[in-house]
Design an enzyme around this catalytic site. Structure first.
Site, PDB file in Angstrom:
ATOM      1  N   HIS A  45      24.411  -0.190  -1.435  1.00  0.00           N
ATOM      2  CA  HIS A  45      23.278   0.624  -1.894  1.00  0.00           C
ATOM      3  C   HIS A  45      23.099   1.850  -1.006  1.00  0.00           C
ATOM      4  O   HIS A  45      22.008   2.161  -0.549  1.00  0.00           O
ATOM      5  CB  HIS A  45      22.000  -0.230  -1.907  1.00  0.00           C
ATOM      6  CG  HIS A  45      20.801   0.472  -2.488  1.00  0.00           C
ATOM      7  ND1 HIS A  45      20.787   0.991  -3.764  1.00  0.00           N
ATOM      8  CD2 HIS A  45      19.577   0.740  -1.960  1.00  0.00           C
ATOM      9  CE1 HIS A  45      19.607   1.544  -3.995  1.00  0.00           C
ATOM     10  NE2 HIS A  45      18.849   1.412  -2.918  1.00  0.00           N
ATOM     11  N   ARG A  92      20.154   6.790   4.463  1.00  0.00           N
ATOM     12  CA  ARG A  92      19.453   5.503   4.485  1.00  0.00           C
ATOM     13  C   ARG A  92      19.637   4.817   5.841  1.00  0.00           C
ATOM     14  O   ARG A  92      18.755   4.122   6.327  1.00  0.00           O
ATOM     15  CB  ARG A  92      19.961   4.605   3.357  1.00  0.00           C
ATOM     16  CG  ARG A  92      19.513   5.054   1.971  1.00  0.00           C
ATOM     17  CD  ARG A  92      20.040   4.106   0.891  1.00  0.00           C
ATOM     18  NE  ARG A  92      19.600   4.503  -0.452  1.00  0.00           N
ATOM     19  CZ  ARG A  92      20.250   5.345  -1.234  1.00  0.00           C
ATOM     20  NH1 ARG A  92      21.363   5.924  -0.795  1.00  0.00           N
ATOM     21  NH2 ARG A  92      19.795   5.638  -2.444  1.00  0.00           N
ATOM     22  N   SER A 104       0.806  -1.220   0.000  1.00  0.00           N
ATOM     23  CA  SER A 104       0.000   0.000   0.000  1.00  0.00           C
ATOM     24  C   SER A 104       0.837   1.267   0.000  1.00  0.00           C
ATOM     25  O   SER A 104       0.306   2.373  -0.066  1.00  0.00           O
ATOM     26  CB  SER A 104      -0.924   0.022   1.229  1.00  0.00           C
ATOM     27  OG  SER A 104      -1.808  -1.060   1.203  1.00  0.00           O
ATOM     28  N   ASP A 150      20.188   1.712  -8.856  1.00  0.00           N
ATOM     29  CA  ASP A 150      21.502   2.313  -9.108  1.00  0.00           C
ATOM     30  C   ASP A 150      21.939   2.073 -10.549  1.00  0.00           C
ATOM     31  O   ASP A 150      22.518   2.951 -11.193  1.00  0.00           O
ATOM     32  CB  ASP A 150      22.545   1.727  -8.145  1.00  0.00           C
ATOM     33  CG  ASP A 150      22.231   2.026  -6.689  1.00  0.00           C
ATOM     34  OD1 ASP A 150      21.700   3.116  -6.407  1.00  0.00           O
ATOM     35  OD2 ASP A 150      22.502   1.161  -5.839  1.00  0.00           O
TER      36      ASP A 150
END
Length: 384
Positions: free
Chosen positions: A246, A156, A79, A219
């Site tokens: 990442h 992140r 969602s 990436d």
């Protein structure tokens, strides 16, 4: 125009969109083979003038198509900002026969909305932890974009405390209810959430490093796009391997291995590399607090899933980069090009020949990578 349009029309639909055709067993990838197989199967029907003969090549197309259109895919976090467009792309693919959507809110509505789309995949929504086991039952591939997005000023790694618990909880359910499925983790920080996933599967005695993937495809997508922009090329025909991790400086684009070959002056190369590494932050800033990269991440996630399912279906030569358990460097997890196969990773293709500039980036990424990995492993060992 899709060269196999006639064969696809015999199935009631023609997908001319190259992205929709990505992973389609009757698409550009198999056009050459299709012609040969069609001829061989037409020869079986030896009743000139009969009604059966003109249908032979359409039947051959169906026989090629049907066995591969059966992947059962679950999206956990369906969602959310990534989950919804990712689910849309998966629903639109002829590779997917069943789409199971899970989240803690709104999945019945998302599933109902997607279920009206005129493609073959059936869609069902699952709401809350009590419905998660049923969602995962029988799944071939599980994609996990669940978690909170970055906001301006966040790295992140700042997402760790919230997303680590979410990923550990969801992967625990996967280890219990679909231990043989391919697990594709999008939730950041991937440099930590992949070690968490591995440790969870180890705890349950079902760990297979060839089936757990950190989705770093965005990436690669960004590198392809940015190189194409600078060189005036078609981005769909550019391929830049991106290795490492990442996050920030752990993202290492190997411009020297780009196909087609490209050259940049050192100052432009450094600027391009920096843009690829900080492209996620570029989107976070542009959205001004309204989220992070969702649409491009959904595209990249779908691309990886389609490549994986293609390989699971027996297609040869499928290569994608992904953050996985690795022995290619001193880091226990590392992203490199992988040859995918029926059982996940068939072969780690390694780093290959790189330039001194790229070697320096690999060396500089190690301390951050190993720290993020240890953080994930330590969290998983203490998670109950």
């Amino acid at each position: 125009m899709c060269p196999s349009r006639e064969a696809q029309k015999s199935l009631g639909r023609c997908y001319d969109d190259p992205f929709v055709c990505l992973g389609n067993p009757i698409c550009v990838e198999l056009d050459k083979k299709l012609g040969n197989r069609t001829k061989s199967k037409e020869s079986v029907v030896k009743s000139p003038g009969s009604l059966l003969q003109p249908l032979a090549k359409h039947l051959s197309a169906f026989l090629l198509f049907f066995p591969q259109n059966n992947a059962k895919v679950a999206v956990l976090g369906a969602s959310g900002g990534i989950g919804q467009p990712l689910s849309l792309l998966l629903k639109n693919s002829p590779l997917v026969s069943r789409l199971s959507l899970y989240d803690i809110a709104h999945t019945p509505g998302v599933a109902a909305d997607l279920s009206h789309i005129e493609t073959r995949a059936t869609v069902k929504g699952f709401l809350g932890p009590e419905q998660l086991p049923e969602c995962l039952k029988g799944c071939d591939v599980v994609v996990i974009p669940a978690g909170v997005p970055r906001k301006p000023g966040m790295t992140r790694d700042d997402l760790f405390n919230t997303n680590a618990s979410i990923v550990a909880t969801l992967t625990t359910a996967c280890a219990k209810h679909c231990p043989e499925a391919m697990i594709c983790i999008i939730s950041n920080p991937v440099n930590s959430t992949i070690p968490i996933t591995s440790e969870v599967f180890k705890k349950h005695g079902v760990y297979n490093p060839n089936r757990i993937f950190g989705v770093t495809t965005l990436d690669i997508v960004r590198a392809n796009t940015f190189v194409a922009e600078l060189k005036g090329l078609d981005p769909a025909r550019v391929s830049v391997p991106v290795i490492g991790g990442h996050a920030g400086k752990t993202i290492i684009p190997l411009i020297s291995q780009c196909t087609p070959k490209v050259d940049f002056p050192q100052d432009q190369l450094e600027k391009l590399t920096g843009r690829i590494q900080e492209a996620g932050t570029e989107v976070v800033k542009a959205k001004a607090g309204a989220g992070s990269a969702t649409l491009s991440m959904a595209y990249a996630g779908a691309r990886f899933v389609f490549s994986l399912v293609d390989a699971m279906n027996g297609k040869e030569g499928v290569i994608e980069c992904s953050f996985v358990r690795s022995e290619e460097t001193e880091s226990p997890y590392f992203s490199t090009p992988l040859l995918l196969g029926k059982n996940g990773i068939e072969k780690n293709l390694g780093i290959g020949k790189i330039t001194p500039f790229e070697e320096k980036m690999v060396a500089e990424a190690m301390s951050e990578l190993k720290a993020s990995i240890k953080k994930g492993e330590d969290f998983a060992k203490n998670f109950k």
